[in-house]
Design a protein around this motif. Structure first.
Motif, PDB file in Angstrom:
ATOM      1  N   VAL A  22      -2.937  -4.535  -6.090  1.00  0.00           N
ATOM      2  CA  VAL A  22      -3.020  -3.657  -4.922  1.00  0.00           C
ATOM      3  C   VAL A  22      -3.929  -2.492  -5.299  1.00  0.00           C
ATOM      4  CG1 VAL A  22      -1.705  -2.277  -3.273  1.00  0.00           C
ATOM      5  CG2 VAL A  22      -0.647  -4.297  -4.316  1.00  0.00           C
ATOM      6  N   SER A  79       0.059  -2.390  -8.708  1.00  0.00           N
ATOM      7  CA  SER A  79      -1.024  -1.560  -8.191  1.00  0.00           C
ATOM      8  C   SER A  79      -1.973  -1.103  -9.282  1.00  0.00           C
ATOM      9  CB  SER A  79      -0.442  -0.343  -7.465  1.00  0.00           C
ATOM     10  OG  SER A  79       0.263   0.488  -8.370  1.00  0.00           O
ATOM     11  N   LEU A  81      -6.079  -5.700  -1.077  1.00  0.00           N
ATOM     12  CA  LEU A  81      -5.283  -6.560  -1.957  1.00  0.00           C
ATOM     13  C   LEU A  81      -6.188  -7.619  -2.565  1.00  0.00           C
ATOM     14  CD1 LEU A  81      -2.147  -7.187   0.299  1.00  0.00           C
ATOM     15  CD2 LEU A  81      -2.604  -5.285  -1.234  1.00  0.00           C
ATOM     16  N   LYS A 138       0.833  -1.210   0.000  1.00  0.00           N
ATOM     17  CA  LYS A 138       0.000   0.000   0.000  1.00  0.00           C
ATOM     18  C   LYS A 138       0.863   1.255   0.000  1.00  0.00           C
ATOM     19  CE  LYS A 138      -3.524  -2.292   2.649  1.00  0.00           C
ATOM     20  NZ  LYS A 138      -4.085  -2.365   3.987  1.00  0.00           N
TER      21      LYS A 138
END
Length: 130
Positions: A119, A82, A124, A7
């Protein structure tokens, strides 16, 4: 802890995507994946707001170093990247990459499943494809 690292990396890279690889061990008998560490985006990775292409600079050497230090116990087990602005799941590009990895991984002497985690700002999203 690993979720916090992921994160945090997403936040640092915004508005671009980022990613890397997971280190750990896959127990095929119990169908369990143990993530012990992450490697962040290699310096030759490319990213923008909707795409992340993981580079390879220094990655094979780092994975080999980890394998040697762990007595060949831990190694590459999967990928992460991500999606700071969505989609909240695998994109079309991700799905193509998973199919490509799946073909490659089946040919390995010791085949492994494709393990990829997205992400997102909401959490997640892990995927395992055999």
């Amino acid at each position: 802890d690993i979720p916090e690292i992921l994160k945090s990396e997403m936040g640092k890279a915004m508005p671009h995507e980022t990613g890397g690889v997971f280190i750990g061990i896959i127990n095929k008998k119990t169908k369990c994946i143990h993530v012990t560490d992450v490697i962040l985006a290699p310096p030759d990775s490319e990213a923008n707001e909707i795409c992340f292409l993981r580079g390879v600079e220094g990655l094979p050497e780092e994975i080999d170093r980890i394998k040697k230090l762990s007595g060949q116990t831990f190694g590459y087990i999967g990928e992460w990247h991500s999606h700071p602005f969505g989609p909240m799941g695998l994109s079309n590009v991700d799905a193509r990459t998973v199919r490509k990895f799946s073909k490659e991984f089946r040919k390995l002497q010791n085949p492994i499943p494709v393990f990829i985690t997205i992400v997102t700002p909401y959490g997640l999203l892990p995927y395992v494809i055999e």
